[in-house]
Design a protein around this motif. Sequence first.
Motif, short mmCIF file in Angstrom:
data_model
loop_
_atom_site.label_atom_id
_atom_site.label_comp_id
_atom_site.label_asym_id
_atom_site.label_seq_id
_atom_site.Cartn_x
_atom_site.Cartn_y
_atom_site.Cartn_z
N SER A 54 45.74 45.11 58.10
CA SER A 54 46.10 45.29 56.55
C SER A 54 47.68 44.66 57.14
O SER A 54 48.29 43.62 55.84
CB SER A 54 46.06 46.04 55.90
OG SER A 54 46.79 47.04 56.38
N LYS A 59 48.67 36.73 52.81
CA LYS A 59 48.36 36.18 52.15
C LYS A 59 47.83 34.69 51.86
O LYS A 59 49.11 33.74 52.25
CB LYS A 59 49.18 36.65 50.74
CG LYS A 59 48.63 38.31 51.07
CD LYS A 59 49.31 38.90 49.57
CE LYS A 59 49.71 40.44 50.28
NZ LYS A 59 50.39 40.82 50.86
N GLY A 66 53.41 44.70 44.38
CA GLY A 66 52.79 45.72 44.55
C GLY A 66 52.98 47.05 44.00
O GLY A 66 54.90 47.20 43.78
N MET A 108 49.38 50.16 51.07
CA MET A 108 49.06 48.80 50.34
C MET A 108 49.64 47.56 51.21
O MET A 108 48.60 47.34 51.02
CB MET A 108 50.11 49.11 49.29
CG MET A 108 50.76 49.79 48.18
SD MET A 108 51.21 49.66 47.16
CE MET A 108 50.45 47.66 46.14
N GLY A 109 49.78 47.74 52.64
CA GLY A 109 49.38 46.61 53.88
C GLY A 109 50.52 46.04 53.54
O GLY A 109 50.22 45.21 54.30
N GLY A 351 49.57 51.84 44.03
CA GLY A 351 49.04 51.75 44.62
C GLY A 351 48.64 49.91 43.74
O GLY A 351 47.52 49.14 44.69
N LEU A 353 48.24 45.96 43.27
CA LEU A 353 48.49 44.39 43.75
C LEU A 353 48.44 43.97 42.76
O LEU A 353 47.71 43.58 41.71
CB LEU A 353 48.00 44.16 44.55
CG LEU A 353 48.73 43.12 45.39
CD1 LEU A 353 49.99 43.01 45.80
CD2 LEU A 353 47.84 43.38 46.61
N HIS A 366 43.97 43.82 41.91
CA HIS A 366 43.67 44.42 43.01
C HIS A 366 43.83 45.84 42.80
O HIS A 366 45.72 45.93 43.05
CB HIS A 366 43.01 43.75 44.10
CG HIS A 366 42.67 44.63 45.02
ND1 HIS A 366 41.42 44.29 45.60
CD2 HIS A 366 43.56 44.77 46.22
CE1 HIS A 366 41.58 45.34 46.69
NE2 HIS A 366 42.21 45.13 47.17
N GLN A 367 43.53 46.64 43.07
CA GLN A 367 43.85 48.05 43.73
C GLN A 367 43.69 48.48 44.74
O GLN A 367 42.20 48.29 45.84
CB GLN A 367 42.76 49.68 43.09
CG GLN A 367 43.80 50.44 43.09
CD GLN A 367 44.92 51.41 42.26
OE1 GLN A 367 45.06 50.60 41.05
NE2 GLN A 367 45.84 51.57 42.63
N THR A 368 44.60 49.16 45.35
CA THR A 368 44.80 48.73 47.10
C THR A 368 45.09 50.02 47.78
O THR A 368 44.31 50.27 48.44
CB THR A 368 46.02 48.52 47.64
OG1 THR A 368 47.11 48.43 47.31
CG2 THR A 368 46.25 46.74 47.00
#
Length: 375
Positions: A54, A59, A66, A108-109, A351, A353, A366-368
């Motif tokens: 991740s 991206k 985030g 979160m990556g 979390g 994003l 987007h919920q990471t």
Amino acid sequence: MQNVNSCKKRMGRLPKAAIWVVSIIAVVILTAFVFQEQIFTFMANRIIQQRLLSQTYKKDDGLYAGLAGTGAPFADINRTGPCIVVEAGNHLYIFDAGPGSARNIGLMGFDLGKVNAILLTHFHSDHIAALGEMMLQRWAGGSNAEPVDVIGPKGVETVVEGFNHAYSLDAGYRVAFHGAATVPPSGAGGRARPFDLSSEEDASMVVVDKDGARIIAFKVNHSPAYPAVGYRVDYKGRSLVISGDTVPCQSLKKQAQGVDVLLHEAQQPVLIKMLHDQAGLSSSPALAKITADIPGYHTSPEDAAKIAGEASVKHLVLYHILPPIPPVFNHMFLGDAAKYYKGPITVGVDGLLISLPVNSKDIIFHQTVVLRGIL
């Protein structure tokens, strides 16, 4: 009579079906028990792979925000201290370092080892508590040979010096254990990059301008916490504003004009009053005074909505949520905000994003990170 017989036949078949279900469940449980080591090894490897991959996932070109921390000083199972990670192209910036947020960044990556700079809005403890951990992970995680830049208004030198001193013993231990090639001693800690805004109420200045990413610091009003600033980030036609802690002020509305996303702190005075009215039940002798003071230097959802409406913001996102509230009741936190802003409003949780791809008007959520709470 026929219906009665049919009913009896179905009832007769039920125990057999139940036996089959119980048998299957028993076999599954037994298999899991017998092969638990193999199952654990398989799952552990998959989790490790997903976590590491991740951080290498590239991206699409764009501006990303985030929400690594959306809470306030009160304990909140779903929200750590305030922290927003912004990725603009190939550059990664962290805004504020609330307690607990550093770990969310990794979940979160985002790769802390690749952080270009940490920017602070002001120096209240709930905005700087994780600075030491962030500086450490950026150094050790990226084998960086230079300290990370910590950008902030005057006073940031004192904050960075304090954390560098507090972590100096730890840095020595890590070099001795891992070796200078892995953790270069020259890269430990942070390097303060102070700026000083002029005396005008709406004073602002560019603090980062690199490869299309432009960050402007501007004055906000969080008195007696002075200086205090917010930040505007622009990248290839996409934009966002981070309010920091403030009461409603013209400088923020000026910087927020036409942005894609306004990330604004929020405290709900009705709920704060409820907390204040019950403060006598607490063991803390200070709670009544603190809850009486809080509304005086924060912004309500309604006032944040007014700013968003007057500035023609595309999407309003609230963070630094006070008091703590389960996400299932987020709509209650908003109060009458919808009366003052007709655009979309999101109550932030850790979390989340937000993606702003270039050459587009899309705003994607987007919920990471899975929420820790039940509600």
